[in-house]
Design an enzyme around this catalytic site. Structure first.
Site, PDB file in Angstrom:
ATOM      1  N   GLN A 180      38.517  67.792  29.805  1.00 61.21           N
ATOM      2  CA  GLN A 180      37.213  67.649  30.468  1.00 61.21           C
ATOM      3  C   GLN A 180      36.080  68.169  29.596  1.00 61.21           C
ATOM      4  O   GLN A 180      34.941  68.263  30.035  1.00 61.21           O
ATOM      5  CB  GLN A 180      37.234  68.391  31.814  1.00 61.21           C
ATOM      6  CG  GLN A 180      38.293  67.832  32.751  1.00 61.21           C
ATOM      7  CD  GLN A 180      38.562  68.735  33.956  1.00 61.21           C
ATOM      8  OE1 GLN A 180      38.176  69.898  33.988  1.00 61.21           O
ATOM      9  NE2 GLN A 180      39.233  68.181  34.954  1.00 61.21           N
ATOM     10  N   HIS A 250      38.049  72.483  33.315  1.00 60.22           N
ATOM     11  CA  HIS A 250      37.105  73.246  34.157  1.00 60.22           C
ATOM     12  C   HIS A 250      36.145  74.092  33.321  1.00 60.22           C
ATOM     13  O   HIS A 250      36.070  75.307  33.473  1.00 60.22           O
ATOM     14  CB  HIS A 250      37.871  74.159  35.143  1.00 60.22           C
ATOM     15  CG  HIS A 250      38.698  73.387  36.135  1.00 60.22           C
ATOM     16  ND1 HIS A 250      39.347  73.982  37.180  1.00 60.22           N
ATOM     17  CD2 HIS A 250      38.963  72.057  36.237  1.00 60.22           C
ATOM     18  CE1 HIS A 250      39.989  73.049  37.880  1.00 60.22           C
ATOM     19  NE2 HIS A 250      39.771  71.874  37.320  1.00 60.22           N
ATOM     20  N   GLU A 342      32.686  71.824  47.572  1.00 59.64           N
ATOM     21  CA  GLU A 342      31.719  72.686  48.251  1.00 59.64           C
ATOM     22  C   GLU A 342      30.287  72.471  47.787  1.00 59.64           C
ATOM     23  O   GLU A 342      30.034  72.147  46.624  1.00 59.64           O
ATOM     24  CB  GLU A 342      32.073  74.169  47.990  1.00 59.64           C
ATOM     25  CG  GLU A 342      33.432  74.555  48.519  1.00 59.64           C
ATOM     26  CD  GLU A 342      33.743  76.041  48.342  1.00 59.64           C
ATOM     27  OE1 GLU A 342      32.917  76.771  47.733  1.00 59.64           O
ATOM     28  OE2 GLU A 342      34.803  76.467  48.831  1.00 59.64           O
ATOM     29  N   TYR A 352      32.356  83.798  46.162  1.00 56.33           N
ATOM     30  CA  TYR A 352      32.539  82.530  46.877  1.00 56.33           C
ATOM     31  C   TYR A 352      34.006  82.242  47.194  1.00 56.33           C
ATOM     32  O   TYR A 352      34.336  81.183  47.721  1.00 56.33           O
ATOM     33  CB  TYR A 352      31.848  81.386  46.118  1.00 56.33           C
ATOM     34  CG  TYR A 352      30.342  81.561  46.218  1.00 56.33           C
ATOM     35  CD1 TYR A 352      29.626  80.996  47.267  1.00 56.33           C
ATOM     36  CD2 TYR A 352      29.656  82.387  45.331  1.00 56.33           C
ATOM     37  CE1 TYR A 352      28.272  81.233  47.417  1.00 56.33           C
ATOM     38  CE2 TYR A 352      28.296  82.627  45.461  1.00 56.33           C
ATOM     39  CZ  TYR A 352      27.613  82.046  46.516  1.00 56.33           C
ATOM     40  OH  TYR A 352      26.274  82.302  46.672  1.00 56.33           O
ATOM     41  N   TYR A 363      46.947  69.742  44.330  1.00 51.02           N
ATOM     42  CA  TYR A 363      46.950  68.289  44.147  1.00 51.02           C
ATOM     43  C   TYR A 363      48.259  67.654  44.601  1.00 51.02           C
ATOM     44  O   TYR A 363      48.283  66.523  45.059  1.00 51.02           O
ATOM     45  CB  TYR A 363      46.679  67.931  42.674  1.00 51.02           C
ATOM     46  CG  TYR A 363      45.265  68.239  42.267  1.00 51.02           C
ATOM     47  CD1 TYR A 363      44.207  67.535  42.843  1.00 51.02           C
ATOM     48  CD2 TYR A 363      44.976  69.229  41.346  1.00 51.02           C
ATOM     49  CE1 TYR A 363      42.890  67.826  42.499  1.00 51.02           C
ATOM     50  CE2 TYR A 363      43.660  69.524  41.000  1.00 51.02           C
ATOM     51  CZ  TYR A 363      42.631  68.820  41.576  1.00 51.02           C
ATOM     52  OH  TYR A 363      41.333  69.107  41.249  1.00 51.02           O
TER      53      TYR A 363
END
Ligand code: HEC
Length: 473
Positions: A180, A250, A342, A352, A363
């Site tokens: 990513q 991420h 979110e 959080y 997943y």
């Protein structure tokens, strides 16, 4: 009806007694073994009612459905599963029911055709293709003269003039284009006309781990564009060496600037438990000054061994970050796992909750936790189950769409949706899917013309487009 329930309860009494579920069993299997006989293999209803039609005996909340599954609705023939299934597994069933019914509902939404009008609740909309390119457009934004800057994740920064002339900026930092990672966010300074700064985030390879695998970080820099070249680069943030371990997931990372402060996100890098640690940079929203200095009033500045740039923690992978144009609050969108994307209001020092609390599951359909809420952890303002894969977003402030003023537009990757959220008193009171199916929507920006610009990407063809939405008069 009575007869059916009677038969059903006998049938399941036997069934439930013989069903033992291990903690990591996948939700699809759990449903098949315990529920499908009555509710149908596709949840469509059989002996017992459909779980997809949003018709509930109770108020239909997560709590009510959890209670029904745990304690049963014995007088109707819904058996109790509290002894056979753990709380965590029951949570995965709730995610599964929400996911399946959402997918059935949204499958009906028609994809608009480019350059043709389509309708939404508050406006009729036209679309126009602004540009098309191979690769993945990760981020875009406007310069004051109306030029459009955009990043290709592959590692290129491009500038398109209002007349449509495009140039690739030379000498941008070398990126680690992996998983990513790559060239990520781009944001011009709100004072660009005075100072010419442009902020970039990217993934950077920094070495190898003990097993010889490449590792890297999310790096934040600023620089200026002069004669088509990236110049005068300053490094604003790189995490300390001992924390480097990202293997390609991420990274985050979006920027938002408020006054002298630069906020940026750093995803959990695939090491979810780090999100709860103040000693690592991953799973956090950070705050620094625009020149890279660290504000002394950051919440963990004086805490021993902490990363001093941390503003909030317990964040999984936030890929949307914006400042509200009036209140100056910081808002973020955060990718959940399977379920539980979110929208968060980012407030100094707050936890959080990831991965201790989440609305989602793994997943593969195995549980993460039964907790969606715990003391000391902040609930999201809004959550999406199933995950739509929330990405870039923007508060609409243009002049074209009169009825969309101040609404928050959120792009989604997996579901290829553009959402319009109306927020009142920090709560989402409307969530409308404006369009679906054009492509993966990674970024959304209000153009100086008042059009709403979105980026779309098609994975198969590796093509991206920038598309402008305009109001039909
Ligand atoms: C023996 C048949 C049977 C089995 C097995 C069964 N259910 Fe049910 N379930 C029912 C019946 C009957 C109702 C009541 C609604 C109706 O009349 O169809 C119901 C209702 C529900 C409701 C709705 C609660 C509400 O407020 O409307 C949920 C959610 C539900 N079941 C989930 C499950 C799940 C998850 C499983 C598997 C773990 C399961 N059920 C297994 C028969 C069954």
């Amino acid at each position: 009806m009575k007869m059916m329930n009677y038969l059903a309860s006998i049938f399941v009494a036997a069934n439930a007694m013989t069903t033992a579920v291990s903690a990591n069993e996948k939700v699809e299997q759990v449903f098949k073994n315990n529920c499908a006989s009555c509710h149908g293999a596709q949840l469509q209803g059989a002996m017992a009612s459909s779980l997809l039609d949003n018709q509930w005996i109770s108020d239909g909340s997560d709590d009510a459905l959890t209670k029904a599954i745990t304690h049963g609705i014995l007088d109707r023939g819904m058996p109790a599963f509290g002894h056979a299934l753990t709380e965590e597994t029951i949570r995965t069933l709730i995610v599964y029911i929400r996911e399946t019914s959402y997918n059935v509902d949204t499958a009906k939404i028609q994809t608009p055709t480019l350059s043709k009008q389509f309708k939404t609740n508050l406006h009729n909309v036209n679309t126009r293709e602004v540009l098309s390119t191979s690769g993945i457009i990760w981020a875009m934004d406007f310069l004051p003269d109306g030029s459009l800057l955009y990043t290709l994740r592959e590692g290129e920064l491009w500038l398109q003039s209002p007349e449509g002339k495009r140039i690739k900026i030379a000498d941008t930092p070398e990126v680690w284009h992996r998983g990513q990672g790559g060239l990520l966010d781009v944001l011009p300074d709100p004072d660009y006309e005075k100072n010419g700064w442009i902020y970039l985030s990217y993934s950077k390879k920094t070495g190898q781990n003990a097993s010889g695998k490449d590792i890297g970080i999310t790096a934040v820099v600023r620089g200026r564009i002069k004669e088509g070249k990236w110049t005068e680069q300053q490094t604003l943030f790189e995490a300390p060496k001992h924390t480097h371990k990202n293997r390609g997931w991420h990274f985050g990372s979006r920027f938002a600037i408020d006054g002298p402060y630069l906020f940026f996100t750093n995803g959990d890098e695939g090491h979810q438990d780090d999100a709860q640690s103040l000693k690592t940079q991953n799973g956090k929203v950070h705050r620094i000054y625009k020149d890279g200095r660290i504000p002394k009033d950051n919440p963990f500045y004086t805490q021993k061994d902490s990363i001093k740039t941390i503003w909030t923690y317990g964040n999984r992978n936030p890929q949307g970050l914006v400042i509200h144009p009036q209140t100056r609050q910081v808002w973020s969108t955060e990718h959940g796992p399977r379920g539980g994307d979110e929208l968060n209001l980012i407030t100094k020092g707050v936890n959080y909750g990831w991965p201790k609390v989440t609305y989602g599951m793994n997943y593969d359909g195995s549980p993460i936790t039964q907790h969606t809420d715990l003391p000391g952890m902040q609930l999201p303002v809004h959550q999406w189950t199933p995950s739509i894969a929330v990405a870039g977003m923007n508060f609409y402030t243009g002049k074209q769409f009169k009825n969309w003023q101040g609404d928050l537009f959120v792009g989604s990757l997996a579901k290829k949706q553009l959402h319009r959220l109306r927020i009142k008193n920090n709560r989402v009171i409307e969530d409308e899917i404006i369009l679906k199916g054009l492509g993966r929507i990674r970024d959304v920006v209000t153009a100086p013309s008042g059009e709403l610009f979105i980026t779309i990407n098609d994975r198969k063809s590796n093509q991206s487009k920038v598309v402008a939405l305009s109001a039909v008069k």
